[in-house]
Write a protein that holds these residues in place. Structure first.
Motif, mmCIF file in Angstrom:
data_model
loop_
_atom_site.group_PDB
_atom_site.id
_atom_site.type_symbol
_atom_site.label_atom_id
_atom_site.label_comp_id
_atom_site.label_asym_id
_atom_site.label_seq_id
_atom_site.Cartn_x
_atom_site.Cartn_y
_atom_site.Cartn_z
ATOM 1 N N THR A 54 55.433 45.716 102.959
ATOM 2 C CA THR A 54 55.143 46.153 101.595
ATOM 3 C C THR A 54 54.737 44.982 100.709
ATOM 4 O O THR A 54 54.932 43.810 101.058
ATOM 5 C CB THR A 54 56.377 46.830 100.982
ATOM 6 O OG1 THR A 54 57.409 45.827 100.795
ATOM 7 C CG2 THR A 54 56.901 47.953 101.862
ATOM 8 N N HIS A 55 54.215 45.311 99.548
ATOM 9 C CA HIS A 55 53.893 44.281 98.555
ATOM 10 C C HIS A 55 55.151 43.499 98.188
ATOM 11 O O HIS A 55 55.105 42.257 98.034
ATOM 12 C CB HIS A 55 53.289 44.937 97.315
ATOM 13 C CG HIS A 55 53.080 43.984 96.166
ATOM 14 N ND1 HIS A 55 52.076 43.043 96.162
ATOM 15 C CD2 HIS A 55 53.774 43.819 95.007
ATOM 16 C CE1 HIS A 55 52.149 42.341 95.035
ATOM 17 N NE2 HIS A 55 53.163 42.789 94.325
ATOM 18 N N GLU A 56 56.263 44.192 98.072
ATOM 19 C CA GLU A 56 57.522 43.515 97.747
ATOM 20 C C GLU A 56 57.919 42.542 98.853
ATOM 21 O O GLU A 56 58.418 41.437 98.572
ATOM 22 C CB GLU A 56 58.626 44.550 97.510
ATOM 23 C CG GLU A 56 58.484 45.367 96.239
ATOM 24 C CD GLU A 56 57.358 46.401 96.309
ATOM 25 O OE1 GLU A 56 56.853 46.799 95.237
ATOM 26 O OE2 GLU A 56 56.984 46.806 97.444
#
Length: 373
Positions: A353-355
């Motif tokens: 994910t982006h996170e």
């Protein structure tokens, strides 16, 4: 030890970033005809502004545009060279991960005209990045000239245009020298030349492939190194050039395996670059022993210890332990830290994910500060 004021930096990264969902939708909308190219460009601009802001807030000293305008890390550039066109059909590349195999079938290329560069490839993209950064060094990534050959070998070159390979290489490296010169005129001071072949050739199966396309499996890497040097021979004063090499990166999968032992001596001693981004995220990459060939001096090796293929965050203590292990073979002052590859070498991106991406980049910055001061 001290942090570095010139690239590559103690905490650095390879280049590509995960594409935001809005950008992926916009590409589909362009294909469907519901938006035009200028509207897509505006959406890309917004996504790049966000990506630059994220990198600078984390504390990275070098910043890229995430390659967000590209479909792949290399083919957008290669198709922009004069004399190269997309070829009907596909090249099938087998990638592997822990769950098995998957096939990647990018469009092939055909050298059907004299090689050259009519305009600065990625020139407008770099200008936008320059205008967007506020304090970091803008880095541009391009594929090495080797990748034009490695995608198909002599069979991909029209013999009516280049009956001899010497003429092919002469024109290709001349085109690259002109591209590098023009990038220097634009103010590019940090250029990364990506070359998967230099890592692939550690794998005996890839050396079999080299033989199948008419190359010399025992010395192809040496030939590639010499041609990269020719391409960079006239680089402007003040431009730092690094190279990144990995064993493939497509949807969290890889194409080759094996340590750097086969190429390390020639690579680290003969390739005329300022730094080497090398992946060491797991057992596929072998040990750090090949670092013994790194000449003492200014060249840096950026240790790709943080994987971009999984979202699980590495332990800071484990990263420090591995940096210490690498320092047994090369001076700590000649080492830096990065992810092992980009997060999205192709538009599809890796399976995290982006996170996850942000957490890994932040970990690299924090670890580098604690190791090098």
């Amino acid at each position: 030890m001290a942090m570095r004021d010139t690239p590559p930096f103690r905490a650095d990264h390879v280049g590509s970033l995960l594409r935001p969902e809005r950008l992926l939708r916009a590409r589909d909308e362009l294909a469907a005809g519901t938006i035009d190219a200028s509207e897509l460009r505006a959406i890309e601009d917004d996504a790049i502004r966000d990506a630059v802001r994220m990198q600078e807030e984390i504390g990275l000293r070098s910043v890229t545009d995430g390659e967000l305008r590209r479909a792949s890390w290399h083919m957008d550039f290669i198709y922009s060279l004069d004399g190269i066109s997309k070829k009907a059909g596909h090249i099938a590349v087998t990638f592997r991960n822990e769950d098995g195999e998957l096939e990647f079938t990018p469009a092939a290329l055909h050298v059907d005209g004299k090689l050259g560069v009519s305009k600065v490839i990625f020139g407008d993209d770099f200008r936008f990045l320059q205008e967007t950064v506020t304090r970091s060094v803008p880095k541009l990534t391009i594929p090495s000239p080797s990748m034009v050959h490695y995608r198909g070998g002599k069979a991909a070159i029209d013999p009516a245009v280049y009956p001899e390979m010497d003429a092919f290489w002469a024109d290709l490296t001349a085109a690259y020298r002109e591209e590098v010169r023009r990038l220097g005129e634009l103010g590019c001071t940090y250029l990364q030349v990506d070359d998967t072949s230099l890592a692939y050739m550690n794998d005996p199966h890839q050396r079999e492939y080299v033989a199948s396309i008419g190359g010399d499996p025992e010395r192809q890497h040496v030939e590639y190194i010499h041609h990269i040097n020719e391409a960079l021979a006239d680089r402007p004063e003040g431009m730092t050039v690094t190279t990144h090499m990995c064993r493939g990166n497509f949807r969290s999968s890889w194409a080759a395996e094996g340590g750097y032992d086969f190429v390390a001596e020639a690579l680290l001693n003969e390739l005329d670059v300022d730094g080497f981004f090398m992946e060491w995220d797991d057992e596929r990459s072998g040990g750090f022993e090949p670092l013994r060939f790194l000449p003492k001096g200014e060249k840096q090796v950026v240790l790709g210890l943080v994987t971009t293929k999984r979202g699980e965050l590495e332990s800071k203590d484990e990263l420090k332990r591995r940096i210490e292990e690498a320092s047994k073979y090369a001076s700590l002052d000649q080492l830096c830290l990065s992810p092992q590859c980009g997060f999205s070498s192709t538009v599809e991106g890796n399976l995290l994910t982006h996170e996850d991406e942000v957490a890994k980049l932040r970990l690299i910055v924090e670890t580098a500060e604690e190791v090098w001061g």
